[in-house]
Motif scaffolding. Structure first.
Motif, mmCIF file in Angstrom:
data_model
loop_
_atom_site.group_PDB
_atom_site.id
_atom_site.type_symbol
_atom_site.label_atom_id
_atom_site.label_comp_id
_atom_site.label_asym_id
_atom_site.label_seq_id
_atom_site.Cartn_x
_atom_site.Cartn_y
_atom_site.Cartn_z
ATOM 1 N N HIS A 13 0.854 -1.184 0.000
ATOM 2 C CA HIS A 13 0.000 0.000 0.000
ATOM 3 C C HIS A 13 0.891 1.235 0.000
ATOM 4 O O HIS A 13 1.783 1.358 0.826
ATOM 5 N N SER A 14 0.643 2.138 -0.946
ATOM 6 C CA SER A 14 1.363 3.398 -1.019
ATOM 7 C C SER A 14 0.416 4.521 -0.629
ATOM 8 O O SER A 14 -0.538 4.813 -1.360
ATOM 9 N N MET A 15 0.673 5.144 0.519
ATOM 10 C CA MET A 15 -0.166 6.269 0.941
ATOM 11 C C MET A 15 0.054 7.455 0.010
ATOM 12 O O MET A 15 -0.886 8.187 -0.308
ATOM 13 N N LYS A 16 1.281 7.612 -0.450
ATOM 14 C CA LYS A 16 1.612 8.738 -1.340
ATOM 15 C C LYS A 16 0.817 8.672 -2.639
ATOM 16 O O LYS A 16 0.264 9.659 -3.103
ATOM 17 N N ARG A 17 0.744 7.472 -3.223
ATOM 18 C CA ARG A 17 0.029 7.297 -4.496
ATOM 19 C C ARG A 17 -1.430 6.883 -4.304
ATOM 20 O O ARG A 17 -2.198 6.854 -5.262
ATOM 21 N N GLY A 18 -1.795 6.495 -3.082
ATOM 22 C CA GLY A 18 -3.161 6.051 -2.823
ATOM 23 C C GLY A 18 -3.497 4.773 -3.571
ATOM 24 O O GLY A 18 -4.578 4.626 -4.121
ATOM 25 N N VAL A 19 -2.546 3.827 -3.575
ATOM 26 C CA VAL A 19 -2.713 2.589 -4.336
ATOM 27 C C VAL A 19 -2.410 1.383 -3.439
ATOM 28 O O VAL A 19 -1.417 1.362 -2.724
ATOM 29 N N THR A 20 -3.293 0.395 -3.509
ATOM 30 C CA THR A 20 -3.087 -0.876 -2.824
ATOM 31 C C THR A 20 -3.034 -1.967 -3.891
ATOM 32 O O THR A 20 -3.860 -1.983 -4.797
ATOM 33 N N ARG A 21 -2.042 -2.842 -3.763
ATOM 34 C CA ARG A 21 -1.867 -3.925 -4.736
ATOM 35 C C ARG A 21 -1.603 -5.231 -4.003
ATOM 36 O O ARG A 21 -1.200 -5.234 -2.854
ATOM 37 N N TYR A 22 -1.816 -6.327 -4.716
ATOM 38 C CA TYR A 22 -1.413 -7.635 -4.211
ATOM 39 C C TYR A 22 -1.017 -8.504 -5.391
ATOM 40 O O TYR A 22 -1.378 -8.225 -6.543
ATOM 41 N N ARG A 23 -0.238 -9.536 -5.092
ATOM 42 C CA ARG A 23 0.172 -10.475 -6.141
ATOM 43 C C ARG A 23 0.585 -11.802 -5.531
ATOM 44 O O ARG A 23 0.733 -11.923 -4.319
ATOM 45 N N ALA A 24 0.781 -12.783 -6.415
ATOM 46 C CA ALA A 24 1.179 -14.125 -5.985
ATOM 47 C C ALA A 24 2.201 -14.703 -6.954
ATOM 48 O O ALA A 24 2.154 -14.434 -8.158
ATOM 49 N N ILE A 38 -6.025 -2.550 -6.505
ATOM 50 C CA ILE A 38 -7.404 -2.449 -6.003
ATOM 51 C C ILE A 38 -7.745 -1.043 -5.518
ATOM 52 O O ILE A 38 -8.691 -0.857 -4.753
ATOM 53 N N GLY A 39 -6.988 -0.067 -5.977
ATOM 54 C CA GLY A 39 -7.289 1.314 -5.598
ATOM 55 C C GLY A 39 -6.764 1.636 -4.215
ATOM 56 O O GLY A 39 -5.862 0.982 -3.714
ATOM 57 N N ASN A 40 -7.330 2.628 -3.593
ATOM 58 C CA ASN A 40 -6.862 3.092 -2.290
ATOM 59 C C ASN A 40 -7.587 2.344 -1.174
ATOM 60 O O ASN A 40 -8.678 2.728 -0.764
ATOM 61 N N GLN A 41 -6.988 1.266 -0.716
ATOM 62 C CA GLN A 41 -7.559 0.454 0.365
ATOM 63 C C GLN A 41 -6.579 0.473 1.543
ATOM 64 O O GLN A 41 -5.987 1.499 1.801
#
Length: 130
Positions: A13-24, A38-41
């Protein structure tokens, strides 16, 4: 010994960019299995949804061994309890909870284990943003 087989997941999660990601990542091959923005979560939501999507991947692809690793104790707890403790209203979280409960007979065959960063280093799915 560092795990060699199964699926490693991670969230960022990047607070600066407001982006949350995940991967496997497939531990045996190093192949990226999926990656989502998934956007800003929150980091916990990202980590949890990563584990749930890895479970879906295992079921849909008959992936073996049916083992998922996460370094998030929150994601591990939410997955095992088949419900989250998030106060955020999020459709993806609700769908994930419903999926875990509806598919419980399959989900319960999947082992979700804690990835020990201090012993094994960062998970291969890590975003390297720390």
């Amino acid at each position: 010994m560092r795990p060699q087989r199964g699926i490693a997941t991670d969230g960022a999660h990047s607070m600066k960019r407001g982006v949350t990601r995940y991967r496997a990542v497939d531990l045996a091959t190093g192949e990226l299995l999926f990656e989502r923005n998934i956007g800003n979560q929150t980091i916990n939501i990202g980590e949890f949804l990563g584990v749930v999507e890895a479970a879906k991947y295992i079921i849909e692809h008959r992936f073996s061994p049916a083992i998922i690793y996460t370094d998030s104790l929150t994601a591990l707890t939410w997955f095992n309890e088949k419900r989250t403790a998030s106060r955020k209203r999020n459709a993806a979280l609700k769908k994930a909870e419903i999926f875990l409960k509806a598919m419980a007979s399959e989900i319960d065959k999947i082992e979700v284990l804690h990835w020990n960063n201090s012993l094994w280093g960062e998970t291969p799915a890590d975003f390297g943003e720390k």
